[in-house]
Scaffold this motif. Structure first.
Motif, PDB file in Angstrom:
ATOM      1  N   LEU A  74       0.799  -1.228   0.000  1.00  0.00           N
ATOM      2  CA  LEU A  74       0.000   0.000   0.000  1.00  0.00           C
ATOM      3  C   LEU A  74       0.832   1.277   0.000  1.00  0.00           C
ATOM      4  O   LEU A  74       0.344   2.323  -0.427  1.00  0.00           O
ATOM      5  CB  LEU A  74      -0.944   0.013   1.203  1.00  0.00           C
ATOM      6  CG  LEU A  74      -2.060  -1.022   1.192  1.00  0.00           C
ATOM      7  CD1 LEU A  74      -2.884  -0.935   2.470  1.00  0.00           C
ATOM      8  CD2 LEU A  74      -2.948  -0.831  -0.027  1.00  0.00           C
ATOM      9  N   VAL A  78      -0.324   4.757  -1.668  1.00  0.00           N
ATOM     10  CA  VAL A  78      -0.607   5.959  -0.871  1.00  0.00           C
ATOM     11  C   VAL A  78       0.235   7.125  -1.393  1.00  0.00           C
ATOM     12  O   VAL A  78      -0.261   8.236  -1.563  1.00  0.00           O
ATOM     13  CB  VAL A  78      -0.347   5.707   0.633  1.00  0.00           C
ATOM     14  CG1 VAL A  78      -0.425   7.000   1.423  1.00  0.00           C
ATOM     15  CG2 VAL A  78      -1.353   4.690   1.178  1.00  0.00           C
ATOM     16  N   TYR A  83      -4.851   6.225  -2.538  1.00  0.00           N
ATOM     17  CA  TYR A  83      -5.568   5.982  -1.284  1.00  0.00           C
ATOM     18  C   TYR A  83      -5.650   7.288  -0.509  1.00  0.00           C
ATOM     19  O   TYR A  83      -4.809   8.175  -0.681  1.00  0.00           O
ATOM     20  CB  TYR A  83      -4.846   4.924  -0.432  1.00  0.00           C
ATOM     21  CG  TYR A  83      -5.108   3.509  -0.888  1.00  0.00           C
ATOM     22  CD1 TYR A  83      -6.079   2.735  -0.280  1.00  0.00           C
ATOM     23  CD2 TYR A  83      -4.391   2.950  -1.937  1.00  0.00           C
ATOM     24  CE1 TYR A  83      -6.332   1.439  -0.695  1.00  0.00           C
ATOM     25  CE2 TYR A  83      -4.634   1.667  -2.364  1.00  0.00           C
ATOM     26  CZ  TYR A  83      -5.602   0.906  -1.738  1.00  0.00           C
ATOM     27  OH  TYR A  83      -5.848  -0.376  -2.154  1.00  0.00           O
TER      28      TYR A  83
END
Length: 122
Positions: A74, A78, A83
């Motif tokens: 992730l 990000v 995100y």
């Protein structure tokens, strides 16, 4: 020993808070709620580890893999803006907990070595 017990309960609270929040988010997809459920389950595992660290600490390998895996998967997303920004601090928390878990697994503190029930050094 007291520090690590408190630390493990803090890890449990971190995961339970984030996991239950994701699970109960009405806007979350089924996949998002499932992720929240699994994150909360890890919180239960960390709480169990806190009750007897010398006995349950091998279960932390799942946390090391899961937390570093989350950061690796992730983190770039990000950074690319895919995100919400609030996920970044969560990943920082995951990295901190995973690093501490790894340290505890690789170099246990003296109390863990002294409390080995079978006489072996942990």
């Amino acid at each position: 020993m007291k520090f690590w017990r408190i630390f493990m309960f803090a890890a449990a609270a971190f995961n339970l808070l984030i996991g239950v929040g994701g699970l109960l988010d009405p806007a979350a997809t089924v996949e998002g709620r499932m992720t929240g459920l699994l994150v909360a389950c890890f919180g239960v595992v960390y709480a169990l580890v806190a009750t007897d660290i010398a006995r349950y600490r091998p279960m932390l390998w799942a946390g090391v893999i899961g937390k570093f895996g989350a950061v690796a998967l992730l983190g770039p997303e990000v950074a690319a803006g895919a995100y919400p920004a609030f996920v970044g601090p969560i990943l920082v928390g995951d990295a901190i907990f995973a690093t501490a878990f790894l340290w505890l697994l690789m170099k246990p503190p003296a109390w863990a070595r002294m409390n080995a029930s079978d006489g072996d050094v942990l």
